[in-house]
Design a protein around this motif. Sequence first.
Motif, PDB file in Angstrom:
ATOM      1  N   GLN A 301       7.240   0.350  -5.835  1.00 47.34           N
ATOM      2  CA  GLN A 301       8.162   1.440  -6.119  1.00 47.34           C
ATOM      3  C   GLN A 301       9.597   0.934  -6.222  1.00 47.34           C
ATOM      4  N   ARG A 304       9.906  -0.691  -9.611  1.00 45.80           N
ATOM      5  CA  ARG A 304       9.921   0.316 -10.673  1.00 45.80           C
ATOM      6  C   ARG A 304      11.286   0.983 -10.775  1.00 45.80           C
ATOM      7  N   GLN A 305      11.877   1.316  -9.643  1.00 41.92           N
ATOM      8  CA  GLN A 305      13.186   1.960  -9.639  1.00 41.92           C
ATOM      9  C   GLN A 305      14.250   1.034 -10.214  1.00 41.92           C
TER      10      GLN A 305
END
Length: 316
Positions: A301, A304-305
Amino acid sequence: MSSHAGFHVTKPGFFTLLQDAGRRGVMHMGLTSGGAMDRHAWAWANRLLGNRYGTPALEITFGGAAFTSGLNTQIVVTGAEVQLTVNGKPKPLWTTIRVNAGDSVSLSAPRAGVRSYFAVRGGFIVNTDLGNSCATVVREGTGGLHSNGQPLGQGDLIPCSDATPPAANRKIPSQWIPDYHEPLTLNVISCAQVDRFSEAVFETFFDNIYTLSPQADRMGARLTGPALEVADRTLISEGTSLGAIQVPADGQPIILLNDRQTIGGYPKLGAVTPRSLDALAQRPPGTQLRFREIPLPEAQQEERQFLAFFRTAGSV
């Protein structure tokens, strides 16, 4: 583009390389990825100028570099806390700066951090090679200004566009500027070889402080600290990944970095996450650090950010 549309290297500094996002799809040929060691600082330098993600910039290690502009343009310098001057006048880091043809741009040795990133509006215009990248890998002789893997030298001219209109003046929000003095804890995800290490080894690794050795470069970060015992000291060689933590026979861990060899035969305890590698890239030898295990979904995550934010940047 005129013959003078670029930046002349008047002082190359200790180690200055052209770097982009690195090579992809080339490990089967024995070539490593290369690319910017601190993606956070590199990506911000380009974003502030409206450059697309992957645009080449200069990675200047330990400062001490100087350039003369051959055109009117904008630049940004991020990363290590250097004294940035234009024609001898101090200028802010992490901020767009207008420069004119004939202006001299200088970076001092850093007060904190290790690597500076120098980006120009529209990007440097250089040839790409295998993997469609200009990433400079000295060991392999790939990438760079002359496609031979060599660092920039005095007298080099790094071409850039003289037709790109200026962007609005921008600076990074202060909360996004890292503090390179703060204690360093690196996030680690486990790997497929965890069964080769005892629970006591993991306790030793995660409960103790390790020190970044002077034997640290773009290939790997060697650490010194409590030795780690491993059941099998060598394995059949296999592909290596960015951030992998190898444990050689002496038990002193090595974190594999951008210019790592593509295969290795040491057991791997885990892998440092890409965002933690950004922080590691700005720490000099002698830095003390700790490790913290995080679950894979958290690391995914985080990545991805990062990519979602910086890949939305385009020419504006």
